[in-house]
Design a protein around this motif. Structure first.
Motif, mmCIF file in Angstrom:
data_model
loop_
_atom_site.group_PDB
_atom_site.id
_atom_site.type_symbol
_atom_site.label_atom_id
_atom_site.label_comp_id
_atom_site.label_asym_id
_atom_site.label_seq_id
_atom_site.Cartn_x
_atom_site.Cartn_y
_atom_site.Cartn_z
ATOM 1 N N THR A 179 0.925 -1.125 0.204
ATOM 2 C CA THR A 179 0.001 0.001 0.017
ATOM 3 C C THR A 179 0.921 1.306 0.007
ATOM 4 N N GLN A 180 0.428 2.190 -0.549
ATOM 5 C CA GLN A 180 0.942 3.573 -0.558
ATOM 6 C C GLN A 180 1.028 4.109 0.860
ATOM 7 N N ALA A 181 2.443 4.389 1.440
ATOM 8 C CA ALA A 181 2.653 4.961 2.525
ATOM 9 C C ALA A 181 1.855 6.453 2.720
ATOM 10 N N ALA A 182 0.891 6.378 3.851
ATOM 11 C CA ALA A 182 0.230 7.815 4.223
ATOM 12 C C ALA A 182 1.363 8.730 4.833
ATOM 13 N N PRO A 183 0.782 9.856 4.586
ATOM 14 C CA PRO A 183 1.853 11.085 5.306
ATOM 15 C C PRO A 183 1.830 10.712 6.882
ATOM 16 N N ALA A 184 2.685 10.640 7.369
ATOM 17 C CA ALA A 184 2.879 10.592 8.870
ATOM 18 C C ALA A 184 2.059 11.473 9.550
ATOM 19 N N ALA A 185 1.420 10.951 10.756
ATOM 20 C CA ALA A 185 0.698 11.791 11.446
ATOM 21 C C ALA A 185 1.580 12.682 12.442
ATOM 22 N N GLY A 186 1.038 13.939 12.285
ATOM 23 C CA GLY A 186 1.825 14.950 12.982
ATOM 24 C C GLY A 186 2.861 15.762 12.294
ATOM 25 N N THR A 187 2.992 15.332 11.099
ATOM 26 C CA THR A 187 4.091 15.958 10.139
ATOM 27 C C THR A 187 3.708 17.185 9.992
ATOM 28 N N LEU A 188 4.855 18.095 10.420
ATOM 29 C CA LEU A 188 4.581 19.722 10.247
ATOM 30 C C LEU A 188 4.671 20.024 8.950
ATOM 31 N N LYS A 189 3.843 21.036 8.655
ATOM 32 C CA LYS A 189 3.812 21.505 7.196
ATOM 33 C C LYS A 189 4.530 22.950 7.199
ATOM 34 N N LEU A 190 5.671 22.851 6.638
ATOM 35 C CA LEU A 190 6.591 24.074 6.419
ATOM 36 C C LEU A 190 6.329 24.952 5.247
ATOM 37 N N HIS A 191 6.314 25.987 4.998
ATOM 38 C CA HIS A 191 6.472 26.860 3.862
ATOM 39 C C HIS A 191 7.712 27.542 3.526
ATOM 40 N N ALA A 192 8.026 27.772 2.387
ATOM 41 C CA ALA A 192 9.250 28.594 2.346
ATOM 42 C C ALA A 192 8.785 30.064 2.347
ATOM 43 N N GLU A 193 9.952 30.823 2.801
ATOM 44 C CA GLU A 193 9.850 32.183 2.924
ATOM 45 C C GLU A 193 9.207 32.904 1.986
ATOM 46 N N ASP A 194 9.489 32.756 0.657
ATOM 47 C CA ASP A 194 8.638 33.071 -0.477
ATOM 48 C C ASP A 194 8.470 31.945 -1.489
ATOM 49 N N ALA A 195 7.188 31.443 -1.434
ATOM 50 C CA ALA A 195 6.808 30.125 -2.033
ATOM 51 C C ALA A 195 6.953 30.219 -3.487
ATOM 52 N N LYS A 196 6.633 31.450 -3.944
ATOM 53 C CA LYS A 196 6.736 31.475 -5.480
ATOM 54 C C LYS A 196 8.280 31.549 -6.038
ATOM 55 N N ALA A 197 9.123 32.181 -5.258
ATOM 56 C CA ALA A 197 10.502 32.137 -5.484
ATOM 57 C C ALA A 197 11.018 30.681 -5.378
ATOM 58 N N PHE A 198 10.775 30.015 -4.328
ATOM 59 C CA PHE A 198 11.073 28.434 -4.146
ATOM 60 C C PHE A 198 10.783 27.722 -5.477
#
Length: 589
Positions: free
Chosen positions: A370-389
């Protein structure tokens, strides 16, 4: 002598799976995941440490034959002489993982180390709370590889690995802790030495009929288990008694500075002897070999505590054998090691052995992945400038695609010619992931995991595994180096995570700068960035390191096998290093 090139099979492609199904049919306590070729214990005590091994097929009964109570929990099987991919290995971990912990044991071959290591890191990235419950051990016991020759890559893993499985598995069955089981496995791996010898190479089913590698009167000493050549040939073939004396000297020498790996002292050494049939020897010959090896050890003044003999780790049907010696410790600890060796496992590949000192010689069911599901509690981090990333990732991919012809030209000189296309394939796949939104500055951790997966599945080879391990480790670092649970990736978090990712990568490769590999610019970039936090300066340092590879002697990677004079004449940079430079330059633009 001729190479035996005829086989009993349905098709070469089905042989591995057919064999694994036969093993599980004969041993109903074993189950088989047919999709990922994982043999595992159907009923397993999850309060005990799990041991996982694996590698290419063709070494039967290793590795699947050692799955059983008191030995291994699972074995992951690749094609003949080819490492399984990380997805297969990760499936094996998922089948047996538990709160007590998992130990992954691999023979020291680049493919096994990278692919099993990548699976461990991916598992840890998806389950950071269990990262410290997964341990990794590499076994290299081949004394034919000299210290100079193996300075970077180390010794190959041979039949001595089986003793690691047996002793560690017995302690796990007794309820030993994760650290205790790992420590005893590590200790055994450091006190075992093996030497192989063959009358001829073997033939891989599905390949063209081979020609003889050795003359009728020749044998080859130092044979590996994948048709690798030995370190010397003998002609005429000496009597077995003389041959065994030479082999024992190779393993036990205390004066050969190139091959004195195990700390033997001489008379009084207490040892375990393992006599291994590489696949093509008769039982008649094995019996004679046991006699001569035991007698040879006793003549040297060694105390042989146990003898184990049989077909344990083969090279398909190679007409040859290997001798393995485990040097036992002093005092009461030796009794513990011997008692662990004596514990009887329920593993079909383990051979019966008398639990006494030898005398003096005289004249099932398929589970779907089975496809591994994202781990529970994994923190979602965003780049300082998502578009530039996103734009930086896009620039790097287009730069690699544009640079492919030049990288290919370099690799045609310094390697096997596929580096440019490998990087191009990876770049094109990353662009698709970017377009689909699976790589995005809005989710940096998820993006690193996605890039790792692309490198694993679309690039392949050594470079794909290295990139995949690095980005998987980077995903771990972004989570573990963020104690305040910030939601934005700061420059300091990038720096600390890149540093920890490089440290993780160094767990699975012995290449260190200057080595004429991709680690040269990567190390320069990370080290410089961690020192002064100046991104432009770090990119320049990486570019300088990549350019400098044109003047370096190759110590690792494919270039290590290329004639050094040609590299000096052509003055071509390492293609992998140039790929790293290309990526970083694009990020700076």
């Amino acid at each position: 002598m001729s190479v035996q090139s005829k086989h009993f099979l349905n098709t070469p492609e089905s042989l591995v799976l057919d064999s694994l199904q036969g093993l599980c049919t004969q041993n109903p306590h074993l189950s088989l995941d047919t999709q990922d070729k994982v043999v595992y214990l159907t009923q397993r005590d999850r309060s005990k440490v799990a041991l996982i091994c694996g590698g290419g097929s063709g070494h039967e009964p290793a590795h699947a034959g050692f799955v059983g109570k008191g030995m291994l929990s699972a074995a992951v099987c690749g094609a003949i002489f080819a490492s399984p991919n990380p997805a297969q290995v990760k499936r094996g971990i998922e089948l047996v993982e538990n709160d007590k912990g998992v130990i992954i044991i691999v023979k020291n071959y680049t493919g096994d180390v990278l692919n099993f290591g990548l699976a461990k890191e991916q598992y840890a990235a998806q389950h950071p709370e269990k990262a410290d419950k997964a341990k990794f051990l590499i076994v290299g016991d081949d004394v034919a590889v000299s210290k100079t020759q193996g300075k970077i890559v180390g010794r190959r893993g041979l039949a001595g690995t089986v003793l690691v499985y047996k002793i560690a598995g017995a302690l796990a069955e007794r309820g030993g802790s994760l650290d205790d089981v790992f420590n005893v496995a590590d200790w055994v791996s450091k006190h075992v030495g093996t030497i192989g010898v063959g009358l001829e190479h073997c033939h891989v089913p599905g390949t063209a009929a081979g020609e003889s590698h050795l003359g009728q009167s020749e044998i080859e000493i130092g044979m590996g288990i994948h048709n690798e050549p030995g370190n010397r040939r003998l002609s005429p073939v000496p009597p077995l008694s003389e041959l065994v004396k030479q082999l024992l000297e190779n393993v036990m020498s205390t004066t050969d500075v190139e091959r004195s790996f195990v700390p033997f002292k001489g008379k009084g050494d207490r040892v375990v002897l393992l006599v291994n049939n590489l696949g093509g020897m008769s039982e008649l010959e094995v019996g004679a070999l046991v006699r001569e090896a035991t007698k040879g050890l006793q003549d040297r003044g060694a105390v042989v505590e146990r003898v184990i003999a049989g077909t344990l780790m083969t090279s398909l049907n190679m007409p040859g054998f290997s001798l393995t010696l485990l040097l036992l410790p002093e005092g009461e600890t030796a009794k513990t090691i011997i008692s662990l060796l004596d514990d009887e496992p329920n593993a079909p590949g383990w051979k019966w052995a008398a639990r006494t000192t030898p005398g003096q010689p005289t004249q099932k069911q398929t589970a779907a992945r089975t496809q591994a599901a994202p781990a529970a509690g994994t923190l979602k981090l965003h780049a300082e400038d998502a578009k530039a990333f996103d734009e930086a990732v896009k620039r790097a991919c287009h730069a690699l695609i544009k640079e492919e012809p030049e990288i290919t030209r370099m690799d045609n000189i310094a390697g096997d010619g596929d580096c440019g296309l490998t990087l191009k394939d990876g770049a094109q796949s990353v662009l698709k992931e970017l377009e689909a939104g699976r790589i995005s500055g809005a989710d940096v951790v998820g993006s690193m995991i996605a890039i790792s997966r692309v490198a694993e599945e679309q690039m392949g080879g050594t470079s794909g595994a290295l990139y995949s391990i690095f980005f998987s480790a980077l995903a771990q670092g972004l989570q573990l180096n963020n104690p305040n649970h910030e939601t934005q990736v700061t420059s300091s978090l990038w720096t600390s995570s890149l540093t920890s990712a490089l440290t993780k990568l160094y767990t699975y490769t012995r290449a260190r700068p200057p080595s004429r590999t991709l680690v040269d610019p990567l190390d320069a970039f990370v080290t410089t960035l961690s020192g002064n936090r100046n991104f432009a300066g770090a990119v320049k340092a990486a570019g300088d390191a990549a350019l400098h590879t044109q003047d370096l002697e190759a110590k690792a990677g494919r270039s290590a096998y290329v004639d050094g004079d040609r590299l000096k004449t052509e003055r071509v940079a390492d293609p992998g290093a140039w790929g790293v430079k290309t990526i970083l330059d694009a990020f700076l633009a």
